[in-house]
Design a protein around this motif. Sequence first.
Motif, PDB file in Angstrom:
ATOM      1  N   SER A   1       0.846  -1.190   0.000  1.00  0.00           N
ATOM      2  CA  SER A   1       0.000   0.000   0.000  1.00  0.00           C
ATOM      3  C   SER A   1       0.886   1.247   0.000  1.00  0.00           C
ATOM      4  CB  SER A   1      -0.921   0.001   1.215  1.00  0.00           C
ATOM      5  OG  SER A   1      -0.161   0.067   2.404  1.00  0.00           O
ATOM      6  N   GLN A   2       0.287   2.372  -0.352  1.00  0.00           N
ATOM      7  CA  GLN A   2       1.014   3.629  -0.394  1.00  0.00           C
ATOM      8  C   GLN A   2       1.054   4.256   0.986  1.00  0.00           C
ATOM      9  OE1 GLN A   2      -1.504   5.355  -3.466  1.00  0.00           O
ATOM     10  NE2 GLN A   2       0.227   5.316  -4.879  1.00  0.00           N
ATOM     11  N   LYS A   3       2.240   4.693   1.391  1.00  0.00           N
ATOM     12  CA  LYS A   3       2.391   5.289   2.711  1.00  0.00           C
ATOM     13  C   LYS A   3       3.400   6.419   2.677  1.00  0.00           C
ATOM     14  CE  LYS A   3       3.493   1.547   5.023  1.00  0.00           C
ATOM     15  NZ  LYS A   3       3.848   0.636   6.132  1.00  0.00           N
ATOM     16  N   ILE A   4       3.144   7.406   3.529  1.00  0.00           N
ATOM     17  CA  ILE A   4       4.141   8.431   3.838  1.00  0.00           C
ATOM     18  C   ILE A   4       4.320   8.395   5.342  1.00  0.00           C
ATOM     19  CG2 ILE A   4       4.744  10.867   3.773  1.00  0.00           C
ATOM     20  CD1 ILE A   4       2.791  11.202   1.501  1.00  0.00           C
ATOM     21  N   GLU A   5       5.552   8.247   5.793  1.00  0.00           N
ATOM     22  CA  GLU A   5       5.782   8.082   7.222  1.00  0.00           C
ATOM     23  C   GLU A   5       6.737   9.142   7.748  1.00  0.00           C
ATOM     24  OE1 GLU A   5       5.160   3.432   8.202  1.00  0.00           O
ATOM     25  OE2 GLU A   5       6.979   3.884   7.062  1.00  0.00           O
ATOM     26  N   GLN A   6       6.291   9.804   8.791  1.00  0.00           N
ATOM     27  CA  GLN A   6       7.140  10.714   9.548  1.00  0.00           C
ATOM     28  C   GLN A   6       7.151  10.235  10.985  1.00  0.00           C
ATOM     29  OE1 GLN A   6       5.074  14.530   7.723  1.00  0.00           O
ATOM     30  NE2 GLN A   6       7.106  15.047   8.565  1.00  0.00           N
ATOM     31  N   ASN A   7       8.233  10.537  11.678  1.00  0.00           N
ATOM     32  CA  ASN A   7       8.347  10.095  13.057  1.00  0.00           C
ATOM     33  C   ASN A   7       7.242  10.733  13.889  1.00  0.00           C
ATOM     34  OD1 ASN A   7       9.110   9.290  15.589  1.00  0.00           O
ATOM     35  ND2 ASN A   7      11.280   9.629  15.216  1.00  0.00           N
ATOM     36  N   SER A   8       6.405   9.900  14.494  1.00  0.00           N
ATOM     37  CA  SER A   8       5.281  10.436  15.258  1.00  0.00           C
ATOM     38  C   SER A   8       5.709  10.975  16.618  1.00  0.00           C
ATOM     39  CB  SER A   8       4.217   9.358  15.446  1.00  0.00           C
ATOM     40  OG  SER A   8       4.783   8.247  16.110  1.00  0.00           O
ATOM     41  N   GLU A   9       6.892  10.569  17.060  1.00  0.00           N
ATOM     42  CA  GLU A   9       7.374  11.069  18.344  1.00  0.00           C
ATOM     43  C   GLU A   9       7.934  12.472  18.158  1.00  0.00           C
ATOM     44  OE1 GLU A   9       8.869   6.742  20.060  1.00  0.00           O
ATOM     45  OE2 GLU A   9      10.139   8.504  20.202  1.00  0.00           O
ATOM     46  N   ALA A  10       7.723  13.293  19.155  1.00  0.00           N
ATOM     47  CA  ALA A  10       8.255  14.656  19.095  1.00  0.00           C
ATOM     48  C   ALA A  10       9.772  14.618  19.155  1.00  0.00           C
ATOM     49  CB  ALA A  10       7.696  15.479  20.244  1.00  0.00           C
ATOM     50  N   LEU A  11      10.370  15.579  18.466  1.00  0.00           N
ATOM     51  CA  LEU A  11      11.819  15.722  18.483  1.00  0.00           C
ATOM     52  C   LEU A  11      12.167  16.903  19.377  1.00  0.00           C
ATOM     53  CD1 LEU A  11      14.593  14.933  17.349  1.00  0.00           C
ATOM     54  CD2 LEU A  11      14.184  16.533  15.473  1.00  0.00           C
ATOM     55  N   ASN A  12      12.914  16.622  20.438  1.00  0.00           N
ATOM     56  CA  ASN A  12      13.316  17.670  21.384  1.00  0.00           C
ATOM     57  C   ASN A  12      14.802  17.934  21.225  1.00  0.00           C
ATOM     58  OD1 ASN A  12      10.898  18.169  23.334  1.00  0.00           O
ATOM     59  ND2 ASN A  12      11.014  15.949  23.094  1.00  0.00           N
ATOM     60  N   ILE A  13      15.156  19.181  20.974  1.00  0.00           N
ATOM     61  CA  ILE A  13      16.576  19.511  20.838  1.00  0.00           C
ATOM     62  C   ILE A  13      16.875  20.825  21.549  1.00  0.00           C
ATOM     63  CG2 ILE A  13      16.768  18.320  18.619  1.00  0.00           C
ATOM     64  CD1 ILE A  13      16.918  21.091  17.327  1.00  0.00           C
ATOM     65  N   GLN A  14      18.144  21.044  21.783  1.00  0.00           N
ATOM     66  CA  GLN A  14      18.599  22.276  22.424  1.00  0.00           C
ATOM     67  C   GLN A  14      18.811  23.366  21.370  1.00  0.00           C
ATOM     68  OE1 GLN A  14      17.876  21.394  25.855  1.00  0.00           O
ATOM     69  NE2 GLN A  14      19.297  23.128  25.871  1.00  0.00           N
ATOM     70  N   GLU A  15      18.519  24.550  21.780  1.00  0.00           N
ATOM     71  CA  GLU A  15      18.749  25.711  20.925  1.00  0.00           C
ATOM     72  C   GLU A  15      20.189  25.708  20.401  1.00  0.00           C
ATOM     73  OE1 GLU A  15      18.025  29.316  23.007  1.00  0.00           O
ATOM     74  OE2 GLU A  15      18.116  30.574  21.209  1.00  0.00           O
ATOM     75  N   GLY A  16      20.329  26.026  19.121  1.00  0.00           N
ATOM     76  CA  GLY A  16      21.649  26.085  18.515  1.00  0.00           C
ATOM     77  C   GLY A  16      22.058  24.812  17.803  1.00  0.00           C
ATOM     78  N   LYS A  17      21.416  23.710  18.143  1.00  0.00           N
ATOM     79  CA  LYS A  17      21.724  22.438  17.494  1.00  0.00           C
ATOM     80  C   LYS A  17      20.984  22.332  16.157  1.00  0.00           C
ATOM     81  CE  LYS A  17      24.071  20.804  21.015  1.00  0.00           C
ATOM     82  NZ  LYS A  17      25.541  20.624  20.952  1.00  0.00           N
ATOM     83  N   THR A  18      21.363  21.318  15.389  1.00  0.00           N
ATOM     84  CA  THR A  18      20.679  21.050  14.122  1.00  0.00           C
ATOM     85  C   THR A  18      19.579  20.018  14.334  1.00  0.00           C
ATOM     86  OG1 THR A  18      22.622  21.560  12.782  1.00  0.00           O
ATOM     87  CG2 THR A  18      20.937  20.160  11.785  1.00  0.00           C
ATOM     88  N   ALA A  19      18.399  20.363  13.889  1.00  0.00           N
ATOM     89  CA  ALA A  19      17.270  19.433  13.937  1.00  0.00           C
ATOM     90  C   ALA A  19      17.191  18.706  12.601  1.00  0.00           C
ATOM     91  CB  ALA A  19      15.974  20.183  14.196  1.00  0.00           C
ATOM     92  N   THR A  20      16.990  17.402  12.642  1.00  0.00           N
ATOM     93  CA  THR A  20      16.844  16.614  11.415  1.00  0.00           C
ATOM     94  C   THR A  20      15.560  15.803  11.500  1.00  0.00           C
ATOM     95  OG1 THR A  20      19.238  16.460  11.090  1.00  0.00           O
ATOM     96  CG2 THR A  20      17.858  14.848   9.949  1.00  0.00           C
TER      97      THR A  20
END
Lengths: 114, 114
Positions: free
Chosen positions: A1-20
């Motif tokens: 089947s066709q799917k688009i998946e993104q991580n359902s868990e929240a991403l927590n990062i510190q200011e200044g870091k790179t979020a991916t």
Amino acid sequence: SQKIEQNSEALNIQEGKTATLTCNYTNYSPAYLQWYRQDPGRGPVFLLLIRENEKEKRKERLKVTFDTTLKQSLFHITASQPADSATYLCALDGVSGGYNKLIFGAGTRLAVHP
Amino acid sequence: SAVISQKPSRDICQRGTSLTIQCQVDSQVTMMFWYRQQPGQSLTLIATANQGSEATYESGFVIDKFPISRPNLTFSTLTVSNMSPEDSSIYLCSVGDGGGQPQHFGDGTRLSIL
């Protein structure tokens, strides 16, 4: 089947870091992949579009990659700020019901902490 | 980009009633779309509103339940008919060129059915 998946868990990062953030898809062959930002109580706002023949696209602190072999797009925010906290949606042009339309992932919530 | 206004921004309705949501754009646009977004889920396309002809509905959505009007190139309405608690959701309109191109969204109508 066709799917688009993104991580359902929240991403927590510190200011200044790179979020991916990651977007994976199955059984689509998109010509474009897009990223949107959505704040609580607001509609999605278009950020970037990357074409299938482009490996990487940049806009200010944002960078998007598109790997059609892996069927994956990565969305990077460098030097992240608390104001970047939002839900980020990926979307692709997929054929469904016989014609092209924009199909969205469920989004990943990003929280940038001071 | 186009400025999109949706009314009402939120409403609480009794089951069995109907609500009409309005979407006004500040410029003429070719294509207008209606989406539903349930908490934590992706945007689901309800229909494409076509000026001068009937809307094109996605699988699982029918005209009797979600009648749509598009009287001109700047305005559309979506009616949610005979509402039940399962219709509680955010309804969003958007505009774009179709074919998987970027879309611009209104801020949505948050609908709760008691």
